[in-house]
Design a protein around this motif. Structure first.
Motif, PDB file in Angstrom:
ATOM      1  N   LEU A 156       6.260  66.532  30.740  1.00 43.78           N
ATOM      2  CA  LEU A 156       5.625  67.852  30.654  1.00 43.78           C
ATOM      3  C   LEU A 156       4.691  68.103  31.836  1.00 43.78           C
ATOM      4  N   VAL A 157       4.018  67.067  32.304  1.00 42.81           N
ATOM      5  CA  VAL A 157       3.168  67.207  33.494  1.00 42.81           C
ATOM      6  C   VAL A 157       4.031  67.593  34.696  1.00 42.81           C
ATOM      7  N   HIS A 188       3.311  70.974  24.991  1.00 38.25           N
ATOM      8  CA  HIS A 188       2.360  70.059  25.618  1.00 38.25           C
ATOM      9  C   HIS A 188       1.086  69.947  24.786  1.00 38.25           C
ATOM     10  N   PHE A 198       4.988  71.204  34.426  1.00 33.01           N
ATOM     11  CA  PHE A 198       3.900  72.105  34.798  1.00 33.01           C
ATOM     12  C   PHE A 198       3.689  72.151  36.302  1.00 33.01           C
ATOM     13  N   THR A 240      -4.586  67.201  35.630  1.00 30.45           N
ATOM     14  CA  THR A 240      -3.613  66.401  34.892  1.00 30.45           C
ATOM     15  C   THR A 240      -2.917  65.404  35.810  1.00 30.45           C
ATOM     16  N   PHE A 300       1.798  67.494  22.107  1.00 27.94           N
ATOM     17  CA  PHE A 300       1.801  66.124  22.616  1.00 27.94           C
ATOM     18  C   PHE A 300       0.399  65.637  22.949  1.00 27.94           C
ATOM     19  N   ILE A 301      -0.441  66.515  23.469  1.00 32.58           N
ATOM     20  CA  ILE A 301      -1.826  66.116  23.743  1.00 32.58           C
ATOM     21  C   ILE A 301      -2.520  65.782  22.425  1.00 32.58           C
ATOM     22  N   ASN A 304       4.675  63.154  27.711  1.00 30.62           N
ATOM     23  CA  ASN A 304       3.535  63.767  28.396  1.00 30.62           C
ATOM     24  C   ASN A 304       3.779  63.820  29.900  1.00 30.62           C
ATOM     25  N   ASP A 305       4.286  62.734  30.460  1.00 32.60           N
ATOM     26  CA  ASP A 305       4.563  62.705  31.902  1.00 32.60           C
ATOM     27  C   ASP A 305       5.639  63.721  32.287  1.00 32.60           C
ATOM     28  N   LEU A 351       6.530  75.560  26.803  1.00 30.82           N
ATOM     29  CA  LEU A 351       6.068  74.287  27.373  1.00 30.82           C
ATOM     30  C   LEU A 351       4.589  74.064  27.089  1.00 30.82           C
TER      31      LEU A 351
END
Length: 122
Positions: free
Chosen positions: A66-67, A37, A70, A105, A40-41, A63-64, A33
């Motif tokens: 993955l946030v 991520h 996390f 984040t 993606f960043i 991105n959302d 992950l």
């Protein structure tokens, strides 16, 4: 001495959760992950540098997601390890890093959502 009683269900759950968090599969998934991520960043930064502030919906959505992943990973670790999450754990420095990065984040996502919603109202 009376008969042995089973431990309360919440303790059994916490032990299982701790085993999960300490498992190689959980650590490998977390590492994957982090790598995804990071990609993606990079894509998000490249998009903003090349095309402006409005990245493609798929990049923002990924991105959302993955946030959220996390935040869930950090929350699971926090529940499983309790105080050891922050102290007395060989990985506590990384846990602090994850925790602070996760908070930053989430704040970023909330602020960007707020700004986007505010700009839609105008």
């Amino acid at each position: 001495d009376g008969p042995l009683m089973a431990p309360p269900k919440h303790l059994s759950f916490l032990r299982k959760l701790t085993r999960l968090v300490e498992s190689p599969a959980f650590e490998a998934t977390t590492a994957a992950l982090i790598t995804i991520h990071a990609v993606f960043i990079g894509a998000l930064v490249e998009w903003k540098a090349s095309y402006g502030d409005n990245p493609h919906f798929a990049v923002t959505f990924a991105n959302d997601v993955l946030v959220v992943a996390f935040v869930m990973e950090c929350s699971i670790k926090l529940v499983a390890l309790r105080a050891d999450f922050f102290w007395g754990n060989p990985d506590c420095v990384w846990n602090w890093f994850d925790f602070v990065l996760g908070i930053m984040t989430v704040v970023e996502v909330v602020i960007s959502f707020w700004i986007e919603k505010d700009s839609d109202l105008k």
